[in-house]
Each structure stands twice: as C-alpha cells, then as structure tokens.
Motif scaffolding. Structure first.
Motif, PDB file in Angstrom:
ATOM      1  N   ILE A   1      30.825 -20.058  -6.903  1.00 12.25           N
ATOM      2  CA  ILE A   1      30.060 -21.369  -7.365  1.00 12.25           C
ATOM      3  C   ILE A   1      30.471 -22.641  -6.603  1.00 12.25           C
ATOM      4  O   ILE A   1      29.469 -23.123  -6.310  1.00 12.25           O
ATOM      5  CB  ILE A   1      30.144 -21.551  -8.794  1.00 12.25           C
ATOM      6  CG1 ILE A   1      29.285 -20.464  -9.749  1.00 12.25           C
ATOM      7  CG2 ILE A   1      29.817 -23.009  -9.240  1.00 12.25           C
ATOM      8  CD1 ILE A   1      29.351 -20.600 -10.996  1.00 12.25           C
ATOM      9  N   PRO A   2      31.809 -22.790  -6.554  1.00 11.08           N
ATOM     10  CA  PRO A   2      32.176 -24.085  -5.582  1.00 11.08           C
ATOM     11  C   PRO A   2      31.513 -24.159  -4.238  1.00 11.08           C
ATOM     12  O   PRO A   2      31.169 -25.248  -3.616  1.00 11.08           O
ATOM     13  CB  PRO A   2      33.672 -24.065  -5.653  1.00 11.08           C
ATOM     14  CG  PRO A   2      33.941 -23.165  -6.824  1.00 11.08           C
ATOM     15  CD  PRO A   2      32.918 -22.032  -6.747  1.00 11.08           C
ATOM     16  N   TYR A   3      31.504 -22.966  -3.516  1.00 13.33           N
ATOM     17  CA  TYR A   3      30.485 -22.986  -2.218  1.00 13.33           C
ATOM     18  C   TYR A   3      29.367 -23.879  -2.053  1.00 13.33           C
ATOM     19  O   TYR A   3      29.143 -24.211  -1.104  1.00 13.33           O
ATOM     20  CB  TYR A   3      30.650 -21.636  -1.667  1.00 13.33           C
ATOM     21  CG  TYR A   3      30.098 -21.466  -0.091  1.00 13.33           C
ATOM     22  CD1 TYR A   3      30.997 -21.862   0.732  1.00 13.33           C
ATOM     23  CD2 TYR A   3      28.810 -21.085   0.133  1.00 13.33           C
ATOM     24  CE1 TYR A   3      30.424 -22.113   2.054  1.00 13.33           C
ATOM     25  CE2 TYR A   3      28.454 -21.195   1.294  1.00 13.33           C
ATOM     26  CZ  TYR A   3      29.186 -21.610   2.450  1.00 13.33           C
ATOM     27  OH  TYR A   3      28.724 -21.551   3.632  1.00 13.33           O
ATOM     28  N   PHE A   4      28.705 -23.777  -3.287  1.00 12.26           N
ATOM     29  CA  PHE A   4      27.300 -24.262  -3.285  1.00 12.26           C
ATOM     30  C   PHE A   4      27.319 -25.770  -3.691  1.00 12.26           C
ATOM     31  O   PHE A   4      26.369 -26.533  -3.650  1.00 12.26           O
ATOM     32  CB  PHE A   4      26.441 -23.694  -4.475  1.00 12.26           C
ATOM     33  CG  PHE A   4      26.167 -22.315  -4.055  1.00 12.26           C
ATOM     34  CD1 PHE A   4      25.115 -21.818  -3.070  1.00 12.26           C
ATOM     35  CD2 PHE A   4      26.790 -21.327  -4.546  1.00 12.26           C
ATOM     36  CE1 PHE A   4      24.786 -20.724  -2.779  1.00 12.26           C
ATOM     37  CE2 PHE A   4      26.670 -19.928  -4.424  1.00 12.26           C
ATOM     38  CZ  PHE A   4      25.432 -19.745  -3.388  1.00 12.26           C
ATOM     39  N   PHE A   5      28.519 -26.482  -3.882  1.00  9.92           N
ATOM     40  CA  PHE A   5      28.592 -27.852  -4.200  1.00  9.92           C
ATOM     41  C   PHE A   5      28.747 -28.531  -2.718  1.00  9.92           C
ATOM     42  O   PHE A   5      29.313 -28.112  -1.852  1.00  9.92           O
ATOM     43  CB  PHE A   5      29.842 -27.972  -5.026  1.00  9.92           C
ATOM     44  CG  PHE A   5      29.857 -27.652  -6.345  1.00  9.92           C
ATOM     45  CD1 PHE A   5      28.618 -27.211  -6.857  1.00  9.92           C
ATOM     46  CD2 PHE A   5      30.874 -27.375  -7.076  1.00  9.92           C
ATOM     47  CE1 PHE A   5      28.807 -26.728  -8.430  1.00  9.92           C
ATOM     48  CE2 PHE A   5      31.308 -26.916  -8.271  1.00  9.92           C
ATOM     49  CZ  PHE A   5      29.959 -26.415  -9.154  1.00  9.92           C
ATOM     50  N   SER A   6      28.034 -29.584  -2.744  1.00  6.89           N
ATOM     51  CA  SER A   6      28.305 -30.277  -1.502  1.00  6.89           C
ATOM     52  C   SER A   6      29.602 -31.102  -1.445  1.00  6.89           C
ATOM     53  O   SER A   6      30.285 -31.238  -2.409  1.00  6.89           O
ATOM     54  CB  SER A   6      27.122 -31.506  -1.521  1.00  6.89           C
ATOM     55  OG  SER A   6      27.713 -32.386  -2.578  1.00  6.89           O
ATOM     56  N   TRP A   7      30.175 -31.615  -0.397  1.00  7.15           N
ATOM     57  CA  TRP A   7      31.485 -32.251  -0.394  1.00  7.15           C
ATOM     58  C   TRP A   7      31.324 -33.342  -1.026  1.00  7.15           C
ATOM     59  O   TRP A   7      32.456 -34.008  -1.583  1.00  7.15           O
ATOM     60  CB  TRP A   7      31.799 -32.469   1.258  1.00  7.15           C
ATOM     61  CG  TRP A   7      32.392 -31.291   1.894  1.00  7.15           C
ATOM     62  CD1 TRP A   7      31.756 -30.501   2.801  1.00  7.15           C
ATOM     63  CD2 TRP A   7      33.592 -30.629   1.606  1.00  7.15           C
ATOM     64  NE1 TRP A   7      32.699 -29.487   3.145  1.00  7.15           N
ATOM     65  CE2 TRP A   7      33.758 -29.495   2.576  1.00  7.15           C
ATOM     66  CE3 TRP A   7      34.550 -30.995   0.595  1.00  7.15           C
ATOM     67  CZ2 TRP A   7      34.927 -28.648   2.545  1.00  7.15           C
ATOM     68  CZ3 TRP A   7      35.607 -29.825   0.710  1.00  7.15           C
ATOM     69  CH2 TRP A   7      35.824 -28.904   1.435  1.00  7.15           C
ATOM     70  N   VAL A   8      30.240 -34.132  -1.425  1.00  5.92           N
ATOM     71  CA  VAL A   8      30.038 -35.234  -2.054  1.00  5.92           C
ATOM     72  C   VAL A   8      30.542 -34.990  -3.433  1.00  5.92           C
ATOM     73  O   VAL A   8      31.438 -35.623  -3.977  1.00  5.92           O
ATOM     74  CB  VAL A   8      28.866 -35.758  -1.986  1.00  5.92           C
ATOM     75  CG1 VAL A   8      28.634 -37.170  -3.191  1.00  5.92           C
ATOM     76  CG2 VAL A   8      28.449 -36.336  -0.565  1.00  5.92           C
ATOM     77  N   VAL A   9      30.145 -33.902  -4.176  1.00  6.25           N
ATOM     78  CA  VAL A   9      30.462 -33.154  -5.554  1.00  6.25           C
ATOM     79  C   VAL A   9      31.732 -32.925  -5.455  1.00  6.25           C
ATOM     80  O   VAL A   9      32.555 -33.374  -6.472  1.00  6.25           O
ATOM     81  CB  VAL A   9      29.360 -32.228  -5.878  1.00  6.25           C
ATOM     82  CG1 VAL A   9      29.887 -31.780  -7.238  1.00  6.25           C
ATOM     83  CG2 VAL A   9      28.100 -32.783  -5.869  1.00  6.25           C
ATOM     84  N   VAL A  10      32.190 -32.260  -4.450  1.00  9.94           N
ATOM     85  CA  VAL A  10      33.708 -31.895  -4.379  1.00  9.94           C
ATOM     86  C   VAL A  10      34.653 -33.106  -4.355  1.00  9.94           C
ATOM     87  O   VAL A  10      35.577 -33.081  -5.026  1.00  9.94           O
ATOM     88  CB  VAL A  10      34.078 -31.037  -3.227  1.00  9.94           C
ATOM     89  CG1 VAL A  10      35.519 -30.443  -3.127  1.00  9.94           C
ATOM     90  CG2 VAL A  10      33.175 -29.329  -3.545  1.00  9.94           C
ATOM     91  N   GLY A  11      34.185 -33.957  -3.529  1.00 14.08           N
ATOM     92  CA  GLY A  11      35.137 -35.061  -3.504  1.00 14.08           C
ATOM     93  C   GLY A  11      35.254 -35.826  -4.778  1.00 14.08           C
ATOM     94  O   GLY A  11      36.074 -36.310  -5.356  1.00 14.08           O
ATOM     95  N   SER A  12      34.066 -36.217  -5.469  1.00  4.72           N
ATOM     96  CA  SER A  12      33.778 -36.668  -6.814  1.00  4.72           C
ATOM     97  C   SER A  12      34.784 -35.991  -7.579  1.00  4.72           C
ATOM     98  O   SER A  12      35.476 -36.551  -8.586  1.00  4.72           O
ATOM     99  CB  SER A  12      32.518 -36.836  -7.245  1.00  4.72           C
ATOM    100  OG  SER A  12      31.725 -37.667  -6.292  1.00  4.72           O
TER     101      SER A  12
END
Length: 281
Positions: A97-108
């Motif tokens: 699942i985390p692979y589908f998150f953009s880096w903006v979401v991961v950073g947040s």
C-alpha cells in the motif's frame, strides 16, 4: 499494448534530450542565447555548493541502497515461508500500500509522526522521561528519517517482485536438497538465492540507475535548517533552474548527474558480468 509506454518514453525521456545543447549556452538570462562552451561546467566544478550537494546525494543514495536493498529480499523470503496463501496475500497487500502514496503524503505522515509537540514518536520519548527531538530540523537525525521513509514506501514494491521470482524456483530443487540432508539455511543459500540471482542483480542495477536522481522525497521533507545535510543535486538543479532562472547552468548540472549515473550502471553491469556471470545490458 506497448504503444502507450513507448509514447511516454518518447515524450518525457527522449525529446527532452534535444535540449542538452543548452548546457553549453547562457540560456536563461538573455533574450539572445549565445554559445559559451564549457563555462557552465567550469562553474559547477568550482562551486562549493555543487560539491556539497553532490556529497549529500552520494551519502543519502548509498544509505538508501545499503539499508533498503536487503529489506525486500528478507521480507519476500519470510512471506515465501508462510504456508497460508491467504496470509501471503494479506501481508503483500499491506506492505504494498505505501508504494501508492505520493512523496507528499509520505512526507506529511512522517512530519506528523515526528512532530516534537504532538507526534507519536516524541510522545513515547516523553513518556519515558526524555526530551522531544526535532527530527525534521536536526542535521543528525534528518538523513536517517529520509532513509527510513524510503524503505517504508519502497519495500513493498521490491518484495512483490522477489515473491514473484521465488514462485519460479523449481520445487524439485528443494526436494533434491532435502534428500541430500540440507537444512533450511542450506536450502536458502544453495537453492533459493542462486535461483533468483538474476532478479537481485537486475534490481540492484535499477536502484543504481536512480542513485543520483533523488528529488521528490527530499524536496517535500527538507527545510533550511537541514540544507547542509539534505540539499542534493536535483534540488540544487531545481533551485538554480526553476527558481533562479539559470537554465543553462542547471542543465549542465543535470547532464553531469546523468553521466555519473550511466557510469555507475555500466560499472555494475561489468562487475556482474565478470564475477556473477549475470550481464543485464
């Protein structure tokens, strides 16, 4: 079926290469572009900021490879040991699942978790009597945060590829190893890993091809307090080209970065071909 992918590569990978000649001009500051030879390259080689960005890029990228590269292999091997097909699918889904998150979401997510006032990590630290740590503004902790976020986001993607590779290993090889008295560890090192060696080498090559191209992750997570340890080549190119308008110089930096990446890929392929008999290119 190949046409959409080919069109994408032509539009976004090959056509932009027509602009590489601008690296030898003063494009960006004058209405009439003039040829200045290798002046942009002399400038970048004499720039202390460039070399600091180059150093940070190597440190962060190599840390990503060293700590990330074994992670999906280990996870895939653990998943492969599960007997329940349902459990395998659930675990693969959760880590993918985390692979589908953009880096903006991961950073947040990481900014929220590591917040010194309300973050979960600092809440646990304060619970045990410690002082809150400003992870995102600390030159000591920021690089480990980058590496951790990279592993968390990318590990599932790599694990799925290795799980697929493990499914192609011949069961007869395990049966023969069992007859010969091989234990679990002997099977791992003499059957499993050699059988997926080509996949491991290919993934290493793909990782090295992007070793100097980290951008989005750093851009959305760094700040002025950690520039000294977080400013990388691609963020340097972004500032010089997009924000400062010095396009000729930023293209020269990008060309230099691409050349170094190509050298890394070719060197890795040569080493793989010579010592592992597994050429990729």
């Amino acid at each position: 079926m190949l046409l959409p992918g080919l069109i994408w590569y032509i539009l976004f990978k090959y056509l932009p290469m027509m602009g590489l000649g601008l690296a030898f001009t003063d494009y960006g500051f004058r209405a009439k572009v003039s040829f200045i030879g290798f002046e942009n390259f002399r400038r970048l080689f004499n720039s202390a900021i460039f070399w600091k960005a180059f150093k940070n890029t190597l440190i962060i990228s190599m840390a990503n490879i060293v700590f990330y590269f074994p992670a999906p292999i280990i996870v895939a091997l653990l998943i492969n040991e599960l007997k329940s097909l349902r459990a395998k699918r659930v675990i693969q889904f959760l880590i993918y699942i985390p692979y589908f998150f953009s880096w903006v979401v991961v950073g947040s997510i990481f900014v929220t978790l590591l917040s010194p006032s309300s973050g979960l990590v600092n809440s646990i630290i304060k619970l045990f009597g410690g002082d809150p740590i400003y992870f995102m503004a600390s030159t000591t902790y920021f690089r480990p945060v980058l590496v951790s976020s990279y592993i968390w986001r990318q590990m599932g993607y790599g694990a799925v590829i290795y799980v697929a590779a493990l499914s192609t290993v011949e069961p007869d090889l395990y049966e023969a190893a069992t007859v010969d008295g091989a234990g679990r560890w002997m099977k791992l090192f003499n059957v499993t890993l050699p059988s997926i060696r080509s996949t491991i080498v290919t993934m290493l090559l793909l990782n090295l091809s992007h070793v100097l191209l980290i951008f989005e992750q750093v851009l959305v997570m760094y700040n002025a307090a950690v520039y000294d340890v977080a400013d990388v080549l691609q963020t340097y190119v972004f500032r010089e080209g997009v924000l400062q308008g010095d396009m000729g110089y930023s293209i020269a930096v990008g060309m230099f970065t691409s050349i170094i990446s190509l050298v890394l890929v070719l060197t890795t392929n040569k080493i793989s071909s010579r010592f592992l008999d597994e050429p990729i290119l």
